[in-house]
Scaffold this motif. Sequence first.
Motif, PDB file in Angstrom:
ATOM      1  N   LEU A 183      15.511 -26.669 -39.874  1.00  0.00           N
ATOM      2  CA  LEU A 183      14.725 -27.831 -39.483  1.00  0.00           C
ATOM      3  C   LEU A 183      13.229 -27.522 -39.490  1.00  0.00           C
ATOM      4  O   LEU A 183      12.412 -28.363 -39.881  1.00  0.00           O
ATOM      5  CB  LEU A 183      15.156 -28.298 -38.095  1.00  0.00           C
ATOM      6  CG  LEU A 183      16.555 -28.911 -37.972  1.00  0.00           C
ATOM      7  CD1 LEU A 183      16.849 -29.251 -36.512  1.00  0.00           C
ATOM      8  CD2 LEU A 183      16.697 -30.155 -38.836  1.00  0.00           C
ATOM      9  N   TYR A 215      13.274 -28.685 -31.656  1.00  0.00           N
ATOM     10  CA  TYR A 215      13.274 -27.499 -32.504  1.00  0.00           C
ATOM     11  C   TYR A 215      11.884 -26.911 -32.750  1.00  0.00           C
ATOM     12  O   TYR A 215      11.748 -25.753 -33.141  1.00  0.00           O
ATOM     13  CB  TYR A 215      13.946 -27.783 -33.854  1.00  0.00           C
ATOM     14  CG  TYR A 215      13.200 -28.735 -34.758  1.00  0.00           C
ATOM     15  CD1 TYR A 215      12.186 -28.302 -35.599  1.00  0.00           C
ATOM     16  CD2 TYR A 215      13.541 -30.082 -34.797  1.00  0.00           C
ATOM     17  CE1 TYR A 215      11.511 -29.167 -36.435  1.00  0.00           C
ATOM     18  CE2 TYR A 215      12.872 -30.958 -35.630  1.00  0.00           C
ATOM     19  CZ  TYR A 215      11.858 -30.499 -36.442  1.00  0.00           C
ATOM     20  OH  TYR A 215      11.201 -31.377 -37.263  1.00  0.00           O
ATOM     21  N   TYR A 217      17.995 -40.374 -38.456  1.00  0.00           N
ATOM     22  CA  TYR A 217      19.363 -39.998 -38.813  1.00  0.00           C
ATOM     23  C   TYR A 217      20.326 -40.913 -38.064  1.00  0.00           C
ATOM     24  O   TYR A 217      19.943 -41.598 -37.102  1.00  0.00           O
ATOM     25  CB  TYR A 217      19.640 -38.522 -38.471  1.00  0.00           C
ATOM     26  CG  TYR A 217      19.631 -38.206 -37.002  1.00  0.00           C
ATOM     27  CD1 TYR A 217      20.816 -38.023 -36.289  1.00  0.00           C
ATOM     28  CD2 TYR A 217      18.428 -38.075 -36.302  1.00  0.00           C
ATOM     29  CE1 TYR A 217      20.802 -37.725 -34.934  1.00  0.00           C
ATOM     30  CE2 TYR A 217      18.410 -37.780 -34.951  1.00  0.00           C
ATOM     31  CZ  TYR A 217      19.595 -37.610 -34.271  1.00  0.00           C
ATOM     32  OH  TYR A 217      19.584 -37.324 -32.931  1.00  0.00           O
ATOM     33  N   PRO A 258      19.079 -35.980 -41.478  1.00  0.00           N
ATOM     34  CA  PRO A 258      17.776 -36.653 -41.374  1.00  0.00           C
ATOM     35  C   PRO A 258      17.220 -37.026 -42.758  1.00  0.00           C
ATOM     36  O   PRO A 258      17.345 -36.253 -43.713  1.00  0.00           O
ATOM     37  CB  PRO A 258      16.891 -35.602 -40.693  1.00  0.00           C
ATOM     38  CG  PRO A 258      17.852 -34.710 -39.968  1.00  0.00           C
ATOM     39  CD  PRO A 258      19.066 -34.652 -40.851  1.00  0.00           C
ATOM     40  N   HIS A 294      17.249 -31.652 -32.535  1.00  0.00           N
ATOM     41  CA  HIS A 294      16.327 -32.434 -33.350  1.00  0.00           C
ATOM     42  C   HIS A 294      15.068 -32.808 -32.566  1.00  0.00           C
ATOM     43  O   HIS A 294      13.989 -32.962 -33.145  1.00  0.00           O
ATOM     44  CB  HIS A 294      17.011 -33.693 -33.868  1.00  0.00           C
ATOM     45  CG  HIS A 294      18.037 -33.430 -34.912  1.00  0.00           C
ATOM     46  ND1 HIS A 294      18.997 -34.344 -35.273  1.00  0.00           N
ATOM     47  CD2 HIS A 294      18.293 -32.335 -35.666  1.00  0.00           C
ATOM     48  CE1 HIS A 294      19.777 -33.832 -36.212  1.00  0.00           C
ATOM     49  NE2 HIS A 294      19.356 -32.613 -36.454  1.00  0.00           N
ATOM     50  N   ASN A 338      21.214 -33.988 -31.113  1.00  0.00           N
ATOM     51  CA  ASN A 338      20.117 -34.803 -30.598  1.00  0.00           C
ATOM     52  C   ASN A 338      19.089 -33.935 -29.884  1.00  0.00           C
ATOM     53  O   ASN A 338      17.868 -34.113 -30.051  1.00  0.00           O
ATOM     54  CB  ASN A 338      20.647 -35.867 -29.635  1.00  0.00           C
ATOM     55  CG  ASN A 338      21.344 -37.011 -30.354  1.00  0.00           C
ATOM     56  OD1 ASN A 338      21.202 -37.164 -31.557  1.00  0.00           O
ATOM     57  ND2 ASN A 338      22.097 -37.806 -29.620  1.00  0.00           N
ATOM     58  N   GLU A 388       9.853 -35.291 -35.301  1.00  0.00           N
ATOM     59  CA  GLU A 388      11.231 -35.282 -34.862  1.00  0.00           C
ATOM     60  C   GLU A 388      11.956 -36.517 -35.406  1.00  0.00           C
ATOM     61  O   GLU A 388      11.481 -37.639 -35.236  1.00  0.00           O
ATOM     62  CB  GLU A 388      11.295 -35.288 -33.336  1.00  0.00           C
ATOM     63  CG  GLU A 388      10.623 -34.076 -32.716  1.00  0.00           C
ATOM     64  CD  GLU A 388      10.212 -34.312 -31.291  1.00  0.00           C
ATOM     65  OE1 GLU A 388      10.489 -35.407 -30.768  1.00  0.00           O
ATOM     66  OE2 GLU A 388       9.604 -33.410 -30.700  1.00  0.00           O
TER      67      GLU A 388
END
Length: 301
Positions: free
Chosen positions: A244, A205, A43, A81, A202, A199, A13
Amino acid sequence: MEAHKLRGKPELEPWFETVTVPADRSWLLFDRCLPEFPFNWHYHPEFELTLTLNSTGMRFVGDSIEHYGDGDLVLLGPNLPHAWQSQALIETPGVHRAMICWFTRDWIEGLIALTPELAAIKPLLDESGHGVCFGDEMPAEVRERLARLNDIAPEQQILTLLGVLVDLARSSDRRPLSTGEVTVSSVPRDRARMERVLNYIHAHYAGPVSLDPLSDIAHLSESQLQRLFKRSTRMTISQYVGHLRIGSACRLLVQTDQPLARIAETAGFSDAAHFSRQFRAARGMTPGDYRRRFAPGQAKR
């Protein structure tokens, strides 16, 4: 020894990095010199212009994974990211070096609004949502100006940065990196909502992602959230989550010896067959072919 021994422990992550601009500066310059660049998947809401020197390794931007070399020059948009992981120095003894320029959207867009001569930068900023890599046809003098930023006074640094951005915007020798992008709304309330939603996504996911908690976080109905997310990312929430997961799988394929079934589970896919189908659709090759092409010591130089 287990067959899935890590080649380097990758973070699944991305973590949120806080970039603090000093009170007497309008942007932040960091001359990063280290014995190695460890994998640091993160990120932040600022733009980032990075020139990497005396270093070779792997560059991770969104779902893009590529080898980088001396003079690698990349512009990253907000909330994209990214990570660099060094593999070798070019000149020894020495250090891996990166000249990093961070600046906010409000600052650069405010300058463009006040200074019509900087309007050429705007399309480049729009492209940076995918990450932009600049090629070898870019004049060496542009990279040299960035490399020398620490040697000049602050008032000259800001003029140099703006001049470099104009030169980059005029260059045709550039290409996008990630297939996904995130843009930021001009409405502060929507920006805050998207930051909270991103947030959460990320961080979660790799597991089931449903609309209920996201709607609660954004304080919007499900339909309102879907519209805001589509405007901001040009993708649906499910498409973004899939993006992602593919990016996570790419990193695990390159950085670990884990079997495909373990990678599928870790990255959030229901099973190995589903993972293989989705990966082939996104990358045009099987996960095994991707690993053979990009794993350290196996990629073509």
